[in-house]
Enzyme design. Structure first.
Site, short mmCIF file in Angstrom:
data_model
loop_
_atom_site.label_atom_id
_atom_site.label_comp_id
_atom_site.label_asym_id
_atom_site.label_seq_id
_atom_site.Cartn_x
_atom_site.Cartn_y
_atom_site.Cartn_z
N ARG A 146 30.41 28.04 33.05
CA ARG A 146 30.22 29.61 33.53
C ARG A 146 29.43 30.27 32.30
O ARG A 146 29.45 31.59 32.22
CB ARG A 146 31.60 30.33 33.85
CG ARG A 146 32.17 29.68 35.04
CD ARG A 146 31.61 30.01 36.33
NE ARG A 146 32.51 29.36 37.41
CZ ARG A 146 32.09 28.11 37.43
NH1 ARG A 146 31.04 27.28 37.10
NH2 ARG A 146 32.84 27.34 38.34
N SER A 184 36.70 34.98 41.09
CA SER A 184 37.67 34.70 40.26
C SER A 184 37.42 35.73 39.01
O SER A 184 36.23 35.95 38.57
CB SER A 184 37.49 33.26 39.58
OG SER A 184 37.79 32.33 40.70
N GLU A 235 35.58 36.20 33.76
CA GLU A 235 34.37 35.97 34.28
C GLU A 235 33.68 36.76 34.87
O GLU A 235 32.33 36.80 34.62
CB GLU A 235 34.74 34.80 35.44
CG GLU A 235 33.43 33.98 35.91
CD GLU A 235 33.93 33.18 37.00
OE1 GLU A 235 34.97 32.26 36.73
OE2 GLU A 235 33.40 33.00 38.04
#
Ligand code: FAD
Length: 318
Positions: free
Chosen positions: A169, A220, A312
């Site tokens: 990520r 998320s 995130e």
């Protein structure tokens, strides 16, 4: 000069609510807002913001984003340039194109391995920025090169895959805000149609069964924890940790669930009962409700597991 400034600012819309431009359906207005329908317009808008010393933000699909309730006192530039072409096993796509459209378009061309990305909202630009994907496949695995506008020196550049510094990520674009993603070339594998179809169904069903797709969210909220938990008392209480430790990847949803936070509410926001790493908007959630839940999760997980969870999602206007 003043005249020129006024001319530039005239191109921008004013006081546009950002709510409807995010999948969370949360957030206040942007002082200035611009829909960039071509790459050239996009670059012009960025250059204008720089010239006016106006803070700016690039908005893709707004699917990994929490906008503050007071909004953003700068210019939001939404990417809406969508050129796309396929040549054999390569795809050229501009950064405003929805990832889902790319995934759909290549499906019929017997080009495979995109099943993992099926169901991920947002644009190609946003996906490259955050190296979006699943445990098994992310943008890192399919990007050949990225066309970039570098604000330092106002230059166009080509970044090869390894120049993008893709990790879990993360990418160079998250770290260096002067690098703006314009387009990319993706390289895919040939695949049999029936395998592609099966793969897509499997991934879409998995999402439907495990994620609260009926309510607005930003996916998320936290990254999985990349590391191990070795405290004996915790390993005894939560034996699953041994399995997660093997991959040095502990899902944030697991940690949040074990803190008994599923279903916890603040105002109009709730930690999903279905997937603890999702915060959902029950209808009238404010950014401050989401922030409250994020802080609560961080504190509880830190206290119980000694882990500092990292978000995130991206934040605008805080
Ligand atoms: C239901 C749901 C499921 C999800 N599932 C997943 C999943 O499985 N895996 C996953 O990784 N993510 C997932 N996400 C999160 C999200 O969809 C991805 O992170 C997506 O790639 C974000 O793209 P976006 O265009 O919406 O980016 P935005 O939210 O608009 O922006 C995110 C960041 O990217 C930057 N950015 C966007 N475009 C550019 C550009 N052209 N140049 C430079 N910077 C840019 C923005 O400035 C911002 O900082 C999910 C989200 C939802 C709502």
């Amino acid at each position: 000069m003043e005249n020129n400034k006024a001319k530039i600012i005239k191109k921008f819309q004013k006081g546009i609510s950002l709510k409807k431009y995010t999948t969370f359906l949360i957030g206040g207005p942007a002082r200035y807002f611009y829909l960039a329908k071509t790459k050239a317009d996009f670059i012009e808008a960025i250059k204008s913001a720089k010239e006016l010393q106006l803070p700016f933000f690039i908005l893709g699909g707004g699917s990994n984003l929490l906008v503050s309730d007071k909004g953003f006192l700068g210019l939001v530039i939404k990417t809406l340039f969508l050129k796309f072409s396929i040549q054999r096993d390569k795809i050229y796509a501009e950064s405003g194109i929805p990832l889902s459209l790319i995934v759909q378009k290549v499906k019929g061309k017997k080009l495979g391995n995109l099943g993992h990305l099926a169901g991920i909202p947002g644009t190609l630009g946003g996906a490259i920025y955050g190296n979006a994907g699943t445990k098994k496949l992310s943008m890192k695995n399919i990007i050949e090169r990225v066309e970039v506008f570098d604000l330092k020196g106002n230059k166009l550049k080509i970044f090869r895959n390894k120049d993008c510094h893709f990790t879990y990520r993360e990418s160079i674009f998250k770290k260096k805000k002067n690098l703006i993603i314009l387009s990319a070339v993706l390289k895919l594998k040939k695949e049999k149609s029936n395998k592609i179809e099966k793969d897509f169904k499997k991934h879409l069903n998995y999402r439907k069964n495990t994620q609260p797709l009926n309510l607005p969210s930003a996916g998320s909220i936290f990254k999985s924890y990349q590391g191990k938990i070795l405290k004996k008392n915790l390993l005894k209480e939560f034996p699953e940790l041994k399995e997660f430790n093997k991959n040095k990847m502990i899902p944030a949803g697991y940690l949040i669930e074990k803190c008994n936070l599923k279903g916890k509410k603040s105002g109009g926001a709730r930690i999903s009962e279905k997937h603890a790493n999702f915060i959902v908007n029950l209808g009238k959630a404010k950014a401050k409700d989401v922030v409250f839940l994020i802080k609560l999760i961080k504190n509880k997980v830190k206290k119980k597991f000694g882990i500092e969870l990292e978000t995130e999602i991206q934040f605008l206007g805080f």
